[in-house]
Write a protein that holds these residues in place. Structure first.
Motif, short mmCIF file in Angstrom:
data_model
loop_
_atom_site.label_atom_id
_atom_site.label_comp_id
_atom_site.label_asym_id
_atom_site.label_seq_id
_atom_site.Cartn_x
_atom_site.Cartn_y
_atom_site.Cartn_z
N GLU A 149 -0.80 -3.17 4.71
CA GLU A 149 -2.29 -3.38 4.83
C GLU A 149 -3.52 -2.66 4.25
OE1 GLU A 149 0.30 -1.09 7.90
OE2 GLU A 149 -0.02 -3.27 6.54
N LYS A 150 -2.66 -1.14 3.78
CA LYS A 150 -4.24 -0.22 2.99
C LYS A 150 -4.06 -0.09 1.41
CE LYS A 150 -2.31 3.82 5.62
NZ LYS A 150 -1.56 4.74 5.88
N LEU A 151 -3.23 -1.54 1.61
CA LEU A 151 -3.59 -2.07 -0.37
C LEU A 151 -5.12 -2.92 -0.44
CD1 LEU A 151 0.06 -2.20 -1.33
CD2 LEU A 151 -1.11 -0.33 -1.22
N SER A 152 -5.66 -2.78 -1.25
CA SER A 152 -6.15 -3.84 -1.86
C SER A 152 -5.97 -4.85 -2.60
CB SER A 152 -7.64 -3.21 -2.91
OG SER A 152 -6.96 -3.24 -4.49
N SER A 153 -6.47 -6.04 -2.66
CA SER A 153 -6.04 -7.53 -2.95
C SER A 153 -5.13 -7.29 -4.40
CB SER A 153 -6.89 -8.87 -3.29
OG SER A 153 -8.04 -8.36 -3.26
N ASP A 154 -6.42 -6.58 -5.43
CA ASP A 154 -5.38 -6.12 -6.56
C ASP A 154 -4.01 -5.39 -6.76
OD1 ASP A 154 -8.07 -7.54 -8.03
OD2 ASP A 154 -9.45 -5.65 -8.16
N ALA A 155 -4.23 -4.51 -5.71
CA ALA A 155 -3.44 -3.35 -5.32
C ALA A 155 -1.98 -4.25 -5.04
CB ALA A 155 -3.26 -2.38 -4.80
N LEU A 156 -2.37 -5.11 -4.28
CA LEU A 156 -0.70 -6.32 -3.03
C LEU A 156 -0.36 -6.61 -4.88
CD1 LEU A 156 -3.01 -7.69 0.13
CD2 LEU A 156 0.01 -5.89 -0.53
N LYS A 157 -1.16 -7.46 -6.12
CA LYS A 157 -0.77 -8.49 -6.93
C LYS A 157 -0.23 -7.21 -7.62
CE LYS A 157 -5.02 -11.64 -6.57
NZ LYS A 157 -6.07 -12.27 -7.13
N SER A 158 0.18 -6.17 -8.14
CA SER A 158 0.57 -5.37 -8.95
C SER A 158 1.24 -3.98 -8.97
CB SER A 158 -0.60 -5.07 -10.38
OG SER A 158 -1.56 -3.51 -9.00
N ALA A 159 1.29 -4.61 -7.72
CA ALA A 159 2.03 -2.97 -7.15
C ALA A 159 3.70 -3.48 -6.90
CB ALA A 159 1.89 -3.02 -5.09
N LEU A 160 4.48 -2.50 -7.11
CA LEU A 160 5.79 -2.54 -7.68
C LEU A 160 7.10 -2.07 -6.52
CD1 LEU A 160 5.73 -1.36 -11.03
CD2 LEU A 160 5.98 -3.91 -10.39
#
Length: 470
Positions: A149-160
């Motif tokens: 919930e603390k991540l942006s939409s872009d960060a959600l796609k690239s998070a590892l």
């Protein structure tokens, strides 16, 4: 081989024959090598396990790198190992800070020791691409440990969720069609690619190479076209043209037109290389971007949006279309992470300062990004002024006025994009100030007087007009 060719060496002689410097010739050959390497991958490597694929990318990328930069490539290897050690031993903001600080500081030291008075093709070129890639991987590992919930939409796609292995980081870093000049793409995309998620499937479910050959050839053809057009424009303008005494003697309209042509000449050099690298990435298959109406899209690593670029009517269109992957990286990893400042102008200033330092230490880099900040402010303020005045809005909405305005705006972006590039190309203050002088300081008159003269005057005029009508 003639005596002249022997003294230059084969590569130097070939570079002289085609009319470029030897480093530039090596760079272009390195970019073009992405195509045969992609073909080898498609024929022999694509269905191998992930480790073998990474080894292929590492060996081919290192070979291209050493051919271009020799032992200078060891700087890149050192930074990869330091980054991997930080990811393995640290976590959270400490990990990000160490990787960010070390790689950026190392890049700046590299600029100090290797920069000259002109644009340099040295080991710092691939390293500045690598710096963003390594910082991006670290941010992705950091985001993978944070609540969704603390991540942006872009960060959600690239998070590892799991840190990458050293082999994966090396394969991602030295990907042969993206190592020299980009494009940027996330570790998440790279991992999905080597897992086979972007490959095609046969009628019996067997894995086949990506069905991207046609798309790759189209992009390669565009790259060759833009490179040929760049060479064509070189018959009319060059970097020496704008700062020459002969140019200064031309009438103001011819100078502005040639300034616009020179701007296209400058940008097409970058665009042609980006198109060629993108074509090779498409041929590998790493640019897969889902499907639309059952047709695969291969624009996942596109660095130039040609239609927006060529039809620009405002400078924001250039920002949207040019060097798109770097802009996306900066938006995700710098701009959105400065939101806690609660001031978009400070966030934008931070982004532009980051980009200026990332490019190098020459004053021209800082002037060009300061200028970008001013231009974007002026354009937004002008658009706000138009929207807030019914009479002005109605005038620009008139069917007879709109096409005229569109032509004028095309001319505006064509000419003044060239003006905006002067510090980026000439780098040193005496050179770009001479260029400003030769161009009649037109950009300063157009943009920098807006908040001091034009905007207050227009608002005063329309305020009086509104009061008289009421």
């Amino acid at each position: 081989m003639t005596e002249e060719a022997a003294s230059l060496g084969l590569v130097g002689y070939l570079a002289q024959t085609v009319g470029v410097t030897e480093p530039a010739f090596r760079l272009i050959v390195g970019v073009l090598l992405g195509y045969p390497l992609a073909q080898i991958y498609r024929k022999y490597i694509y269905n191998q396990d992930e480790q073998k694929q990474c080894l292929y990318f590492i060996l081919s990328g290192l070979s291209i790198g050493f051919w271009n930069f020799g032992l200078g490539l060891l700087h890149c290897l050192l930074s990869i190992f330091v980054t991997y050690a930080a990811i393995s031993c640290l976590s959270g903001l400490a990990m990000v800070s160490v990787v960010f600080g070390f790689n950026f500081a190392y890049l700046l030291v590299g600029y100090i020791y290797s920069s000259t008075d002109s644009y340099d093709i040295t080991w710092t070129m691939p390293y500045c691409v690598l710096v963003l890639r390594l910082i991006g991987v670290t941010y992705d590992v950091y985001d993978g440990a944070r609540p969704k919930e603390k991540l942006s939409s872009d960060a959600l796609k690239s998070a590892l969720k799991e840190p990458p292995t050293l082999l994966q980081i090396l394969g991602h870093s030295f990907f042969p069609s993206a190592f020299l000049v980009g494009p940027q793409f996330s570790m998440r995309r790279f991992l999905d690619f080597i897992k086979g998620d972007f490959h095609s499937k046969g009628p019996n479910g067997e894995i086949l190479p990506p069905a991207s050959t046609s798309a790759a050839l189209k992009r390669m053809t565009l790259g060759i076209f833009y490179m040929a057009f760049f060479q064509f424009l070189s018959f009319f303008v060059s970097d020496d043209t704008i700062i020459s005494d002969d140019f200064a003697q031309l009438n103001i309209f011819k100078r502005q037109f040639l300034l616009g042509v020179w701007g296209r000449f400058t940008l097409y050099k970058y665009i042609s290389v980006w198109l060629l690298t993108e074509g090779a990435c498409i041929l590998f298959g790493i640019s897969y971007n889902g499907e639309e109406n059952g047709v695969a899209k291969w624009n996942g690593v596109s660095n130039i949006k040609l239609w927006i670029f060529e039809s620009s009517t405002e400078f924001n269109h250039y920002i949207m279309s040019f060097n798109a992957n770097t802009n996306q990286w900066v938006a995700q990893h710098i701009y959105k992470r400065l939101k806690f400042l609660n001031n978009k102008y400070i966030s934008q200033g931070g982004v532009l300062l980051f980009l200026a330092v990332w490019h190098g230490l020459h004053s021209g880099y800082y002037v060009v990004f300061l200028h970008e900040f001013v231009v974007m402010y002026v354009e937004r303020d002008f658009q706000s002024f138009v929207k807030s005045n019914k009479a002005v809005s109605a005038f620009f909405a008139n069917p007879l006025v709109k096409p005229v305005c569109k032509v004028l705006l095309h001319m505006y972006t064509f000419v003044f994009m060239g003006w905006s590039l002067l510090p980026l190309v000439y780098l040193q203050f005496p050179r770009y100030w001479r260029a400003y002088s030769n161009c009649g300081y037109s950009g300063f008159i157009l943009w920098y007087l807006w908040p001091l003269l034009y905007a207050p005057l227009l608002r005063k005029i329309f305020k009086k007009s509104h009061q008289s009508q009421s």
